[in-house]
Write a protein that holds these residues in place. Structure first.
Motif, PDB file in Angstrom:
ATOM      1  N   LEU A 181      -2.149  -0.832  -4.079  1.00 43.53           N
ATOM      2  CA  LEU A 181      -3.296   0.138  -4.084  1.00 43.53           C
ATOM      3  C   LEU A 181      -2.799   1.269  -3.193  1.00 43.53           C
ATOM      4  O   LEU A 181      -1.667   1.392  -2.748  1.00 43.53           O
ATOM      5  CB  LEU A 181      -4.194  -0.639  -2.778  1.00 43.53           C
ATOM      6  CG  LEU A 181      -5.544   0.544  -2.619  1.00 43.53           C
ATOM      7  CD1 LEU A 181      -6.809  -0.556  -2.612  1.00 43.53           C
ATOM      8  CD2 LEU A 181      -5.443   0.922  -1.258  1.00 43.53           C
ATOM      9  N   ILE A 182      -3.236   2.481  -3.435  1.00 42.54           N
ATOM     10  CA  ILE A 182      -2.840   3.842  -2.993  1.00 42.54           C
ATOM     11  C   ILE A 182      -3.955   4.293  -2.097  1.00 42.54           C
ATOM     12  O   ILE A 182      -5.105   4.485  -2.337  1.00 42.54           O
ATOM     13  CB  ILE A 182      -2.569   4.651  -4.058  1.00 42.54           C
ATOM     14  CG1 ILE A 182      -1.304   4.215  -5.117  1.00 42.54           C
ATOM     15  CG2 ILE A 182      -2.256   6.133  -3.688  1.00 42.54           C
ATOM     16  CD1 ILE A 182      -1.017   4.892  -6.157  1.00 42.54           C
ATOM     17  N   LEU A 183      -3.657   4.936  -1.077  1.00 44.11           N
ATOM     18  CA  LEU A 183      -4.385   5.688  -0.285  1.00 44.11           C
ATOM     19  C   LEU A 183      -3.924   7.056  -0.446  1.00 44.11           C
ATOM     20  O   LEU A 183      -2.745   7.401  -0.011  1.00 44.11           O
ATOM     21  CB  LEU A 183      -4.177   5.144   1.596  1.00 44.11           C
ATOM     22  CG  LEU A 183      -4.480   3.976   1.945  1.00 44.11           C
ATOM     23  CD1 LEU A 183      -4.167   3.641   3.051  1.00 44.11           C
ATOM     24  CD2 LEU A 183      -6.197   3.563   1.591  1.00 44.11           C
ATOM     25  N   ILE A 201       0.916  -1.103   0.118  1.00 43.07           N
ATOM     26  CA  ILE A 201       0.041   0.047   0.004  1.00 43.07           C
ATOM     27  C   ILE A 201       0.888   1.289  -0.214  1.00 43.07           C
ATOM     28  O   ILE A 201       1.880   1.208   0.802  1.00 43.07           O
ATOM     29  CB  ILE A 201      -0.713  -0.003   1.039  1.00 43.07           C
ATOM     30  CG1 ILE A 201      -1.891  -1.445   1.441  1.00 43.07           C
ATOM     31  CG2 ILE A 201      -1.869   1.138   1.144  1.00 43.07           C
ATOM     32  CD1 ILE A 201      -2.602  -1.663   0.453  1.00 43.07           C
ATOM     33  N   LEU A 202       0.439   2.114  -1.038  1.00 38.60           N
ATOM     34  CA  LEU A 202       1.277   3.611  -0.805  1.00 38.60           C
ATOM     35  C   LEU A 202       0.377   4.644  -0.287  1.00 38.60           C
ATOM     36  O   LEU A 202      -0.889   4.703  -0.500  1.00 38.60           O
ATOM     37  CB  LEU A 202       1.427   4.057  -2.251  1.00 38.60           C
ATOM     38  CG  LEU A 202       1.889   5.511  -2.320  1.00 38.60           C
ATOM     39  CD1 LEU A 202       3.221   5.728  -1.597  1.00 38.60           C
ATOM     40  CD2 LEU A 202       2.143   5.761  -4.065  1.00 38.60           C
ATOM     41  N   ARG A 205       6.690   7.312  -6.733  1.00 37.74           N
ATOM     42  CA  ARG A 205       6.693   6.114  -5.793  1.00 37.74           C
ATOM     43  C   ARG A 205       5.707   5.055  -6.092  1.00 37.74           C
ATOM     44  O   ARG A 205       6.013   3.934  -6.310  1.00 37.74           O
ATOM     45  CB  ARG A 205       6.234   6.325  -4.414  1.00 37.74           C
ATOM     46  CG  ARG A 205       7.086   7.078  -3.674  1.00 37.74           C
ATOM     47  CD  ARG A 205       8.572   6.570  -3.544  1.00 37.74           C
ATOM     48  NE  ARG A 205       8.765   5.384  -2.759  1.00 37.74           N
ATOM     49  CZ  ARG A 205       8.823   5.114  -1.323  1.00 37.74           C
ATOM     50  NH1 ARG A 205       8.968   6.117  -0.556  1.00 37.74           N
ATOM     51  NH2 ARG A 205       9.124   3.980  -1.016  1.00 37.74           N
ATOM     52  N   ALA A 206       4.590   5.489  -7.170  1.00 35.09           N
ATOM     53  CA  ALA A 206       3.720   4.549  -7.638  1.00 35.09           C
ATOM     54  C   ALA A 206       4.443   3.799  -8.990  1.00 35.09           C
ATOM     55  O   ALA A 206       4.249   2.782  -9.401  1.00 35.09           O
ATOM     56  CB  ALA A 206       2.382   5.094  -8.135  1.00 35.09           C
ATOM     57  N   VAL A 214       4.023  -1.231   3.545  1.00 36.51           N
ATOM     58  CA  VAL A 214       3.507   0.032   3.402  1.00 36.51           C
ATOM     59  C   VAL A 214       4.811   1.040   2.579  1.00 36.51           C
ATOM     60  O   VAL A 214       6.018   0.838   3.061  1.00 36.51           O
ATOM     61  CB  VAL A 214       3.303   0.721   4.624  1.00 36.51           C
ATOM     62  CG1 VAL A 214       2.727   2.195   4.369  1.00 36.51           C
ATOM     63  CG2 VAL A 214       2.120  -0.063   5.116  1.00 36.51           C
ATOM     64  N   VAL A 215       4.623   1.867   1.790  1.00 34.62           N
ATOM     65  CA  VAL A 215       5.510   2.739   1.327  1.00 34.62           C
ATOM     66  C   VAL A 215       4.745   4.030   1.630  1.00 34.62           C
ATOM     67  O   VAL A 215       3.364   4.226   1.214  1.00 34.62           O
ATOM     68  CB  VAL A 215       6.027   2.582  -0.246  1.00 34.62           C
ATOM     69  CG1 VAL A 215       6.886   1.396  -0.309  1.00 34.62           C
ATOM     70  CG2 VAL A 215       4.674   2.513  -1.182  1.00 34.62           C
ATOM     71  N   GLN A 216       5.522   5.237   1.663  1.00 35.80           N
ATOM     72  CA  GLN A 216       4.963   6.479   1.844  1.00 35.80           C
ATOM     73  C   GLN A 216       5.435   7.503   0.805  1.00 35.80           C
ATOM     74  O   GLN A 216       6.407   7.719   0.256  1.00 35.80           O
ATOM     75  CB  GLN A 216       5.351   6.895   3.322  1.00 35.80           C
ATOM     76  CG  GLN A 216       5.194   6.107   4.325  1.00 35.80           C
ATOM     77  CD  GLN A 216       5.747   6.443   5.533  1.00 35.80           C
ATOM     78  OE1 GLN A 216       5.711   7.597   6.176  1.00 35.80           O
ATOM     79  NE2 GLN A 216       6.334   5.495   6.397  1.00 35.80           N
TER      80      GLN A 216
END
Length: 171
Positions: A48-50, A4-5, A40-41, A28-30
């Motif tokens: 998935l991206i938040l 998850i980003l 980053r994507a 998790v990546v930020q």
């Protein structure tokens, strides 16, 4: 484990969400702004991206989400403290998998992520089946014409196009 980003410019909120996601078993990546989220994507290829809608910098979360969705097809869940009508209308164009109002509740976030990942997986399977179906119909040596309920042509394979002299614009 799904990656998850989280793209959130408020460090306290980002840290809380990261902790919650890691506790739930996600990798998790930020990112702290829209440009970083797009980069980053591309490099980390999260599942998935938040994405916070209001990100500091030259690119807000909606623009970043639109770019990511268009270029990479990664599902996005929007996070925001804003539920005003203009923001919601603008958000619709990014085709988010969910729209969560902050403060984020851990259970709600986890549920949205699990459902979004499942929906994305099912959509990808459907796309693959449609491609297979289309390739199969195009390669059949017999004429195939598919119409809708009003007898409008939805599909013609090359043999049907050749025999009818009509080029299929719907395919």
């Amino acid at each position: 484990m799904p990656k998850i980003l989280i793209a959130e410019d408020e460090r306290d909120i980002r840290d809380l969400v990261v902790f919650s996601l890691r506790f739930s078993g996600f990798d998790v990546v930020q990112a702290a702004n829209g440009l970083e989220a797009v980069e980053r994507a591309r490099t980390d290829r999260p599942d998935l991206i938040l994405m916070d809608i209001k990100l500091q910098g030259e690119m807000d979360g909606l623009e970043a989400a639109a770019r990511i969705t268009e270029a990479l097809g990664i599902p996005v869940i929007l996070l925001t403290a804003n539920a005003d009508e203009s923001t919601i209308q603008r958000a619709k164009f990014t085709q988010p998998y969910a729209y969560i109002i902050k403060p984020v509740e851990e259970r709600e976030l986890r549920t949205a992520i699990v459902l979004a990942l499942y929906r994305h997986e099912m959509e990808q399977k459907l796309i693959q089946r449609e491609r297979l179906f289309s390739t199969t119909l195009r390669s059949i040596g017999e004429a195939v014409i598919v119409t809708d309920g009003g007898f409008r042509v939805d599909f013609m394979n090359p043999v049907a196009e050749h025999l009818s002299g009509v080029l299929n614009s719907a395919a």
